[in-house]
Design a protein around this motif. Structure first.
Motif, PDB file in Angstrom:
ATOM      1  N   ASN A   1       7.952   0.657   4.234  1.00 14.28           N
ATOM      2  CA  ASN A   1       8.271   2.051   3.917  1.00 14.28           C
ATOM      3  C   ASN A   1       9.586   2.499   4.533  1.00 14.28           C
ATOM      4  OD1 ASN A   1       5.573   2.810   2.672  1.00 14.28           O
ATOM      5  ND2 ASN A   1       4.969   1.914   4.611  1.00 14.28           N
TER       6      ASN A   1
ATOM      7  N   ARG B   1       3.314  -3.865   6.570  1.00 11.12           N
ATOM      8  CA  ARG B   1       2.834  -2.716   5.814  1.00 11.12           C
ATOM      9  C   ARG B   1       3.543  -1.443   6.266  1.00 11.12           C
ATOM     10  NH1 ARG B   1      -3.338  -1.660   6.636  1.00 11.12           N
ATOM     11  NH2 ARG B   1      -2.567  -1.235   8.724  1.00 11.12           N
TER      12      ARG B   1
ATOM     13  N   LEU C   1       0.796  -1.234   0.000  1.00 12.67           N
ATOM     14  CA  LEU C   1       0.000   0.000   0.000  1.00 12.67           C
ATOM     15  C   LEU C   1       0.831   1.289   0.000  1.00 12.67           C
ATOM     16  CD1 LEU C   1      -3.053   0.531   0.115  1.00 12.67           C
ATOM     17  CD2 LEU C   1      -2.788   0.888   2.557  1.00 12.67           C
ATOM     18  N   GLY C   2       1.794   1.366   0.918  1.00 11.06           N
ATOM     19  CA  GLY C   2       2.567   2.593   1.051  1.00 11.06           C
ATOM     20  C   GLY C   2       3.389   2.887  -0.192  1.00 11.06           C
TER      21      GLY C   2
ATOM     22  N   GLU D   1       2.736   1.853  -3.184  1.00 10.24           N
ATOM     23  CA  GLU D   1       1.802   2.185  -4.258  1.00 10.24           C
ATOM     24  C   GLU D   1       1.332   3.628  -4.129  1.00 10.24           C
ATOM     25  OE1 GLU D   1      -1.269  -0.791  -4.590  1.00 10.24           O
ATOM     26  OE2 GLU D   1      -2.457   0.527  -5.872  1.00 10.24           O
ATOM     27  N   ALA D   2       1.034   4.040  -2.895  1.00  9.62           N
ATOM     28  CA  ALA D   2       0.528   5.398  -2.680  1.00  9.62           C
ATOM     29  C   ALA D   2       1.558   6.443  -3.082  1.00  9.62           C
ATOM     30  CB  ALA D   2       0.143   5.583  -1.213  1.00  9.62           C
ATOM     31  N   ARG D   3       2.837   6.087  -2.952  1.00  3.76           N
ATOM     32  CA  ARG D   3       3.862   7.060  -3.292  1.00  3.76           C
ATOM     33  C   ARG D   3       4.456   6.812  -4.672  1.00  3.76           C
ATOM     34  NH1 ARG D   3       8.176   6.829   0.848  1.00  3.76           N
ATOM     35  NH2 ARG D   3       7.373   4.781   1.372  1.00  3.76           N
TER      36      ARG D   3
END
Lengths: 270, 338
Positions: free
Chosen positions: A170, A166, A119-120, A122-124
């Motif tokens: 990062n 998760r 998720l992290g 992908e978000a960045r």
């Protein structure tokens, strides 16, 4: 009341791996909620300085405002007064270098374990170039074989480890742990505590843990900050110089536990 | 602690006992169904129709049921080797019930003439319509489908986008919500006279009506889905560095999908109703029009045929939507089976 003076970093058993952590300074932070027009003070002039790579636990009775303090550190809310600083820079909003692991793992049920951990990145927009970090994080928490499982197929401990992966993917400089083991059964909890310590030793981040479990705080942290009832003030600070890996039966921990219970006003039951 | 992966996905093991192997049970069930259908075929073929009737397709209907009996028997035997065909066993009770119903229907209409004509034609009369009037029926199915698909797709798309907008944006909520509350509950069919007058063609008017009927439930359910997303999901994404765009597309929308599908199902149901009404009252094509036209000629067999086809189509579309939902929402547990 003992106000935590900024302690020198050498006084605590700091991570000996290459330190990637960050410093955190909480200066005169007060916070209040507005409850139907009535101000409800939650935090009262909190001062705290956390060194690079330190593992600090915030200990206090439930509902005292510990989690509120974490939300401020995460940048999800801003304090009513005072300031929070990372490496001397004021915290103005959420940032991927400061990741929270919440009490509830809150995985996205529509994503697989792999998708949740990714998720992290992908978000960045880093997923395409850093895919291998997802696998690394899964390996770190021992979930490599469950990459394609959905959250509803996982046990509580596995969900919480996914939430940890998760966060770790990062490569956070500050890991904020909001009672991350609170909902686990006691056996899983003990295993996860040891896993947390070894993760912290390997990854070298600064860790800030909120808990109301005295044993957990003492087993994990190099420094335990005891908070008072709401509005929370810092009541005491206990330095735990015991080297890692620690043993739960260590008489020194029992001694410290007695001291902590004293600060919480529970020494009569001890 | 690491081995607690759910095992509910695997099927329960069948009971073991004499004649209890799945292959044997499938064979018995399949043969029983085949025998019943064979009996129906014999009843249709050898029991003469009432003397004053002239049903042209009695023999063909008997042949058809006979062929079905043979196919079932073959499937039952093939089930010994092909596990996929063992589903016949599960269907067998229904197949038998269906055969009994058909036999009863045949008996009280064509064979005994107990029910008044032309209101209650025998099954072979419906077969006759399906075969003889097939070109018109196929054209009607295509016309209905074109209308429904266009209207439904437009309505679902607009409804979805509107729902996300009012669930997410305060401004969109302020302006669209009152309109939705005022106009939404109005049945789409109430617009019918006006729509046929305003739009250049009855086709475009019907598309508008179907889109309206679909759009309202899709909008409301999408909106409630987006508005009801667990705020912790947003906290997580925000601390991980998510942009607003990411929050909408990768958090709000996927989290709202179960609600969106409820809206899509409701919308599909109402769109069928509006489709038929629009075709009966304005459009000069489609199954609704066919029903109306058949009524004009008192051709009741044609009406039954059209109803049968319509039921198959609607049920097929609902099934299709369920399949899509199961595929997209496979992460959900305990879904309703269609």
């Amino acid at each position: 009341m003992v106000v935590a003076a900024a302690p020198s970093e050498r006084a605590h058993p700091v991570n000996n791996s290459p330190v990637r952590g960050t410093t955190l300074t909480i200066r005169e932070v007060s916070h209040r909620f507005d409850l139907e027009g009535q101000p409800l003070p939650v935090l009262d002039r909190i001062n705290l300085r956390i060194g690079r790579g330190e593992f600090v636990a915030l200990l206090g009775p439930s509902g005292c405002g510990k989690s509120t303090l974490l939300r401020l550190v995460a940048g999800l809310d801003s304090p009513s007064a005072g300031g929070l600083f990372v490496e001397g820079k004021a915290i103005e909003g959420p940032d991927p270098s400061r990741i929270v692991v919440f009490q509830d793992p809150t995985l996205y049920p529509w994503r697989t374990v792999w998708g949740n951990v990714a998720l992290g990145l992908e978000a960045r927009g880093l997923l395409r170039t850093h895919r291998e970090r997802v696998e690394d994080a899964l390996r770190l928490v021992g979930l490599s074989g469950f990459a394609n499982a959905y959250p509803h197929q996982l046990s509580g401990g596995m969900s919480q480890r996914t939430a940890l992966a998760r966060a770790l993917v990062n490569d956070p400089k500050l890991l904020i742990l909001d009672e991350p083991l609170g909902q686990l059964d006691s056996l899983t909890r003990i295993t996860m505590q040891s896993e947390l310590v070894s993760l912290w030793q390997r990854a070298g981040f600064t860790a800030l843990l909120v808990t109301h479990d005295v044993e957990e705080a003492l087993f994990l942290a190099g420094r335990v900050i005891v908070l008072s009832e709401r509005p929370a003030q810092i009541r005491a600070e206990i330095v735990n110089a015991l080297p890692y890996p620690r043993h739960r039966g260590d008489p020194y921990l029992a001694e410290l536990r007695h001291e902590v219970f004293g600060h919480l006003g529970l020494d009569a039951t001890w | 602690m690491s081995s607690v992966v759910d095992e509910a996905a695997s099927e329960p093991k069948p009971v073991v006992g004499p004649f209890a192997s799945p292959a044997a049970r499938s064979l018995i069930g399949g043969l029983a169904a085949a025998a019943t259908w064979l009996a129906v075929a014999a009843l249709i073929a050898y029991w003469p129709d009432t003397p004053d009737s002239d049903w042209a397709y009695t023999d063909d209907f008997a042949a058809l049921t006979g062929a079905l009996a043979v196919a079932l028997a073959l499937a039952a035997f093939a089930g010994i080797w092909f596990a996929g065909l063992q589903r016949v066993r599960r269907l067998a009770p229904w197949l038998i019930a269906l055969a009994v119903f058909l036999a009863a229907w045949e008996a009280v209409t064509a064979k005994l003439g107990l029910l008044p004509l032309p209101f209650f034609p025998p099954p072979q009369a419906i077969l006759e319509v399906v075969v003889d009037d097939r070109t018109r029926l196929v054209a009607c199915v295509l016309a209905s489908f074109r209308l429904l698909a266009t209207g439904y797709f437009l309505g679902a798309t607009i409804g979805f986008v509107t729902g996300v907008a009012i669930g997410w944006s305060r401004i969109a909520n302020y302006w669209i919500h009152p309109i939705l509350r005022f106009i939404g509950p109005l049945p789409a069919t109430a617009w019918l006279p006006l729509a046929f007058f305003i739009f250049p063609s009855s086709f475009s008017a019907s598309i508008f009506l179907i889109a309206l009927a679909t759009g309202f439930p899709v909008t409301v359910l999408t909106w409630s889905g987006v508005a009801g997303v667990n705020s912790a999901y947003y906290d997580i994404a925000r601390t991980l560095g998510a942009s607003q765009r990411f929050l909408v597309l990768k958090v709000a929308i996927p989290a709202a999908m179960p609600h969106v599908f409820v809206g899509l199902f409701m919308g599909l149901g109402t769109s069928f109703a509006v489709l038929v009404v629009a075709e009966m009252l304005g459009v000069k094509a489609g199954l609704g029009w066919y029903l109306q036209w058949a009524q004009g000629w008192a051709a009741y067999a044609n009406m039954y045929a059209a109803l049968l086809i319509m039921a198959l189509l609607c049920s097929g579309l609902i099934t299709l939507l369920f399949r899509l939902r199961d595929r997209l929402l496979s992460w959900q547990k305990g879904l309703v089976r269609w």
